[in-house]
Design an enzyme around this catalytic site. Structure first.
Site, mmCIF file in Angstrom:
data_model
loop_
_atom_site.group_PDB
_atom_site.id
_atom_site.type_symbol
_atom_site.label_atom_id
_atom_site.label_comp_id
_atom_site.label_asym_id
_atom_site.label_seq_id
_atom_site.Cartn_x
_atom_site.Cartn_y
_atom_site.Cartn_z
ATOM 1 N N TYR A 132 24.858 34.923 -16.665
ATOM 2 C CA TYR A 132 23.410 34.639 -16.694
ATOM 3 C C TYR A 132 22.838 35.000 -18.062
ATOM 4 O O TYR A 132 22.165 34.192 -18.705
ATOM 5 C CB TYR A 132 22.742 35.445 -15.592
ATOM 6 N N TYR A 134 16.856 23.158 -31.976
ATOM 7 C CA TYR A 134 16.128 21.884 -31.857
ATOM 8 C C TYR A 134 14.773 21.974 -32.562
ATOM 9 O O TYR A 134 14.290 21.002 -33.140
ATOM 10 C CB TYR A 134 15.948 21.486 -30.377
ATOM 11 N N THR A 163 9.582 39.087 -11.571
ATOM 12 C CA THR A 163 8.365 38.533 -10.966
ATOM 13 C C THR A 163 8.599 38.342 -9.471
ATOM 14 O O THR A 163 9.721 38.039 -9.054
ATOM 15 C CB THR A 163 8.009 37.203 -11.658
#
Ligand code: NAD
Ligand code: UDP
Length: 331
Positions: free
Chosen positions: A149, A163, A179
């Protein structure tokens, strides 16, 4: 109102993605939700299915993504997010952060859309700097179980910045800290649904390690507001979004018992490998560039979330009783 703007939200059937769909619909956007339901739940967006400004595409974002028409914004929220989920599906987790992000960046470039990615406090790993500021590079074990992860998210940030720098793509990077709120899965293994589920089922609360590790929990409405403000800011580097209200896990377990008026017991289980020992966002940057800070305090947020899980558990019990009754009647 923004009724001529279109936004693609990946991970739309998940916890944060579904709240984001609600927010952007309520602001007048045309929302395209995308999800493959690997950790999400279709029920989180059922209420939007007949909305004229909402459409849904069932799709795995690690496969080529084709969207007809214009796109103004992309929010990339597709990814397993709980340690239990990403330990169960490690390869998919790496793929959605890398290949999925690459597909979406390519789409954003082709459509000249602004792209916001859901990064995470996990990019700081088990942090040696406390509280964590955006300038901290982190302390991550790439080959540990959580590495799938953490490194996917670090690669995601890196690719997104490339990018931006190489193609001039407009990007936003939210480093999201823990959260919670309605629409989390009761069985997703994250500490709040875990403890609340245990309280509701009359089980012992399972504290990992000595419980002295810390987390700082942010209520979902505050998180969505922070992300919304970040998208429309002109800031391209990562921004921490979370609530600095830090607690130890053991105190947190006791608070949940108090909230539920329960005298259930706490049992201790081994601390998972590389479980960060402390975590607290420094949100000075978010205050400065977004004029944002959380407003919902922990007691309020926890009580709203507990009510949600109580209702969910009652519905489950009702469904089970109904099923048992129907099968009894068929005998
Ligand atoms: P969630 O598991 O509820 O939602 C994730 C959604 O993504 C699910 O609906 C899942 O089905 C979908 N998904 C996963 N892989 C996919 C793929 N290949 N193609 C299409 N859809 C896919 O998790 P969440 O808590 O809502 O997290 C959403 C995002 O926010 C994630 O990127 C997560 O890393 C990030 N985040 C969340 C938190 C938190 O505390 N909730 C903290 C840090 C970062
Ligand atoms: N935790 C716990 N008991 C549980 C689930 C989690 O003590 O049943 C602890 C976990 O070890 C971690 C903290 O709670 O220290 C937060 O875990 P979570 O999975 O919610 O998210 P993380 O912040 O680790 O990604």
């Amino acid at each position: 109102m923004n009724n001529n703007k279109t936004i693609l939200i990946t991970g739309a059937a998940g916890f944060l993605g579904s709240h984001l769909c609600d927010r952007f619909i309520s602001e007048g956007f045309s929302v395209i939700g995308m999800d493959n339901f690997i950790t999400g739940d279709e029920k989180n967006i059922t209420h939007l299915k007949t909305h004229p400004n909402f459409s849904f595409v069932k799709h795995d974002v690690t496969e080529y993504i084709k969207i007809d028409g214009d796109l103004d914004y992309i929010l990339h929220f597709a990814s397993p997010a709980s340690p239990i989920d990403y330990l169960k599906i490690p390869i998919q987790t790496l793929k959605v952060g890398s290949l999925g992000t690459h597909n979406l960046l390519g789409l954003a470039k082709a459509k000249k859309a602004r792209m916001l990615i859901a990064s995470t406090s996990e990019v700081y790993g088990d942090p040696l700097v406390h509280p964590q500021t955006e300038s901290y590079f982190g302390n991550v074990n790439a080959i540990g179980p959580r590495g799938v992860y953490d490194e996917a998210k670090r690669f995601q940030e890196s690719l997104t910045m490339a990018y931006h720098r190489f193609h001039g793509l407009e990007v936003r990077i939210a480093r999201i800290f823990n959260t919670y709120g309605p629409r989390m899965r009761l069985n997703d293994g994250r500490v709040i649904p875990a403890f609340m589920g245990q309280v509701l089922r009359g089980e012992d609360l399972t504290v990992f390690g000595d419980g002295l590790q810390t987390r700082s929990f942010c209520y979902v409405d505050d998180q969505i507001e922070g992300i919304y403000k970040l998208l429309f800011s002109d800031y391209s580097l990562p921004v921490n979004i979370g609530n600095p209200d830090e607690t130890t896990i053991i105190d947190f377990a006791k608070d949940i018992l108090k909230l539920a008026n329960s005298n259930q017991k706490i049992t201790y289980k081994p601390l998972p490998q590389n479980d960060p020992l402390q975590r607290q966002p420094d949100i000075s940057l978010a205050k400065k560039v977004l004029d944002w800070e959380p407003r919902v305090n922990r007691d309020e947020g926890m009580s709203m979330t507990f009510k949600y899980f109580q209702q969910l558990e009652e519905q489950e019990l009702y469904k089970k009783a109904h099923k048992d009754f129907s099968s009894f009647n068929k005998r």
